[in-house]
Design an enzyme around this catalytic site. Structure first.
Site, PDB file in Angstrom:
ATOM      1  N   ALA A 181     -23.974  -4.701 -63.964  1.00  0.00           N
ATOM      2  CA  ALA A 181     -24.648  -4.156 -65.156  1.00  0.00           C
ATOM      3  C   ALA A 181     -23.705  -3.785 -66.287  1.00  0.00           C
ATOM      4  O   ALA A 181     -24.120  -3.160 -67.260  1.00  0.00           O
ATOM      5  CB  ALA A 181     -25.497  -2.948 -64.770  1.00  0.00           C
ATOM      6  N   ARG A 236     -22.375  -5.811 -68.336  1.00  0.00           N
ATOM      7  CA  ARG A 236     -22.566  -6.703 -69.491  1.00  0.00           C
ATOM      8  C   ARG A 236     -23.715  -7.670 -69.211  1.00  0.00           C
ATOM      9  O   ARG A 236     -24.282  -7.688 -68.129  1.00  0.00           O
ATOM     10  CB  ARG A 236     -21.279  -7.500 -69.766  1.00  0.00           C
ATOM     11  CG  ARG A 236     -20.835  -8.359 -68.585  1.00  0.00           C
ATOM     12  CD  ARG A 236     -19.469  -8.975 -68.794  1.00  0.00           C
ATOM     13  NE  ARG A 236     -18.446  -7.964 -68.952  1.00  0.00           N
ATOM     14  CZ  ARG A 236     -17.853  -7.342 -67.934  1.00  0.00           C
ATOM     15  NH1 ARG A 236     -18.193  -7.642 -66.684  1.00  0.00           N
ATOM     16  NH2 ARG A 236     -16.949  -6.427 -68.143  1.00  0.00           N
ATOM     17  N   VAL A 248     -19.778  -5.343 -54.351  1.00  0.00           N
ATOM     18  CA  VAL A 248     -21.026  -5.498 -53.607  1.00  0.00           C
ATOM     19  C   VAL A 248     -20.869  -6.323 -52.340  1.00  0.00           C
ATOM     20  O   VAL A 248     -21.768  -6.331 -51.485  1.00  0.00           O
ATOM     21  CB  VAL A 248     -22.142  -6.108 -54.486  1.00  0.00           C
ATOM     22  CG1 VAL A 248     -22.484  -5.187 -55.646  1.00  0.00           C
ATOM     23  CG2 VAL A 248     -21.765  -7.503 -54.984  1.00  0.00           C
ATOM     24  N   SER A 307     -31.710 -18.363 -59.992  1.00  0.00           N
ATOM     25  CA  SER A 307     -31.341 -19.215 -61.125  1.00  0.00           C
ATOM     26  C   SER A 307     -32.037 -20.559 -60.987  1.00  0.00           C
ATOM     27  O   SER A 307     -32.393 -20.968 -59.877  1.00  0.00           O
ATOM     28  CB  SER A 307     -29.824 -19.431 -61.140  1.00  0.00           C
ATOM     29  OG  SER A 307     -29.452 -20.457 -62.039  1.00  0.00           O
ATOM     30  N   TYR A 312     -22.719 -21.973 -56.059  1.00  0.00           N
ATOM     31  CA  TYR A 312     -23.654 -21.158 -56.837  1.00  0.00           C
ATOM     32  C   TYR A 312     -25.106 -21.541 -56.536  1.00  0.00           C
ATOM     33  O   TYR A 312     -25.964 -20.665 -56.345  1.00  0.00           O
ATOM     34  CB  TYR A 312     -23.343 -21.360 -58.321  1.00  0.00           C
ATOM     35  CG  TYR A 312     -24.094 -20.477 -59.284  1.00  0.00           C
ATOM     36  CD1 TYR A 312     -23.703 -19.160 -59.502  1.00  0.00           C
ATOM     37  CD2 TYR A 312     -25.178 -20.972 -60.012  1.00  0.00           C
ATOM     38  CE1 TYR A 312     -24.372 -18.349 -60.414  1.00  0.00           C
ATOM     39  CE2 TYR A 312     -25.847 -20.178 -60.921  1.00  0.00           C
ATOM     40  CZ  TYR A 312     -25.451 -18.873 -61.116  1.00  0.00           C
ATOM     41  OH  TYR A 312     -26.121 -18.086 -62.020  1.00  0.00           O
ATOM     42  N   LYS A 314     -27.928 -19.087 -54.903  1.00  0.00           N
ATOM     43  CA  LYS A 314     -29.165 -18.763 -55.612  1.00  0.00           C
ATOM     44  C   LYS A 314     -30.396 -19.228 -54.838  1.00  0.00           C
ATOM     45  O   LYS A 314     -31.446 -18.563 -54.871  1.00  0.00           O
ATOM     46  CB  LYS A 314     -29.136 -19.386 -57.010  1.00  0.00           C
ATOM     47  CG  LYS A 314     -28.092 -18.758 -57.930  1.00  0.00           C
ATOM     48  CD  LYS A 314     -28.258 -17.252 -58.068  1.00  0.00           C
ATOM     49  CE  LYS A 314     -27.456 -16.671 -59.205  1.00  0.00           C
ATOM     50  NZ  LYS A 314     -27.602 -15.196 -59.293  1.00  0.00           N
TER      51      LYS A 314
END
Length: 256
Positions: free
Chosen positions: A17, A19, A67, A145, A157, A161
């Site tokens: 969070a 940006r 995380v 995504s 990626y 996702k």
């Protein structure tokens, strides 16, 4: 020093969070009335988002945590509970890219992306659900995504996702009886530092890159972080209590 819980104000955690989409989402949830934990790898980097929330009359707390680290996640969520109150909304937005074609991608780039996106969402959800189930009310929103449908140069990626969509549906099944919903938002092209970096890596001016993406989108424009924040806001709302296990493509056109 532990700060008092804000009476009557539900607490949300937004990861990644500092940006972009995460910052816009934190600000939107604060406007919705939530006290917001602004979580990112570098706590100092969260200061701008926290200040923006404060200027708009909201309450926010900067929290630094990796995380993908189980101990760091548990400590961060416990800190949020102690300083803001029990978290009942979790937005798993933290993410990185390590793009490359499959034959050039090494295992560390695979592990890094899977670790932040998928392991991170699992660890954060596991830690936060304890507070949600106790409260009998909760909202988990995972950022997927359009790349979940497959994208050249993004095997790691895309896999992460797509995995988030499966995780979302399973959380919906397991947690629904406790009053907790789980949904995913899958953005299309959104103007962020990450997409600007992609354009730079490809050697394309960002304005040209955005124009090409807008031309290929039915609504004839690119997305902005606020577009995604609006969708997250709905899933986090009281009114979305009968919506769970869903993937919403916010991409300017039909996907999925």
């Amino acid at each position: 020093m532990t700060q008092p819980t804000v009476p009557g104000r539900r607490v949300a955690i937004v990861t990644g969070a500092a940006r972009g989409i995460g910052a816009a989402t934190a600000r939107r949830l604060a406007r919705d009335g939530f006290a917001v934990a602004v979580l990112d790898l570098d706590e100092a980097a969260c200061a701008e988002t926290v200040a923006a929330v404060g200027k708009e009359g909201g309450r926010a707390l900067a929290v630094g945590a990796d995380v993908a680290d189980a101990d760091a996640v548990d400590a961060a969520v416990a800190r949020v509970a102690g300083e803001l109150g029990p978290p009942v909304v979790l937005v798993n937005n933290a993410g990185i890219t390590r793009d490359n074609l499959l034959f050039r991608m090494d295992a560390t780039d695979w592990d890094a992306v899977i670790g932040v996106h998928l392991r991170g969402a699992f660890l954060m959800s596991r830690a936060a659900q304890a507070y949600m189930t106790k409260a009998g009310w909760g909202r988990i929103v995972n950022l997927s995504s359009v790349s979940a449908l497959g994208n050249r140069g993004q095997a790691n990626y895309s896999a992460a996702k797509a995995g988030l969509q499966g995780l979302t549906k399973t959380l919906a099944v397991e947690l629904g009886k406790f009053g907790v919903t789980a949904n995913a938002v899958a953005p299309g092209f959104v103007v962020t530092e990450m997409t600007a970096a992609t354009a730079e890596r490809l050697g394309v001016p960002f304005e040209e890159f955005k124009a090409a993406r807008a031309a290929a989108t039915p609504v004839a424009r690119v997305g902005h972080p606020e577009d995604i924040a609006h969708a997250v806001s709905f899933f986090a709302s009281e009114e979305a209590g009968f919506v769970t296990g869903q993937v919403l493509y916010v991409a300017g056109g039909p996907r999925g």
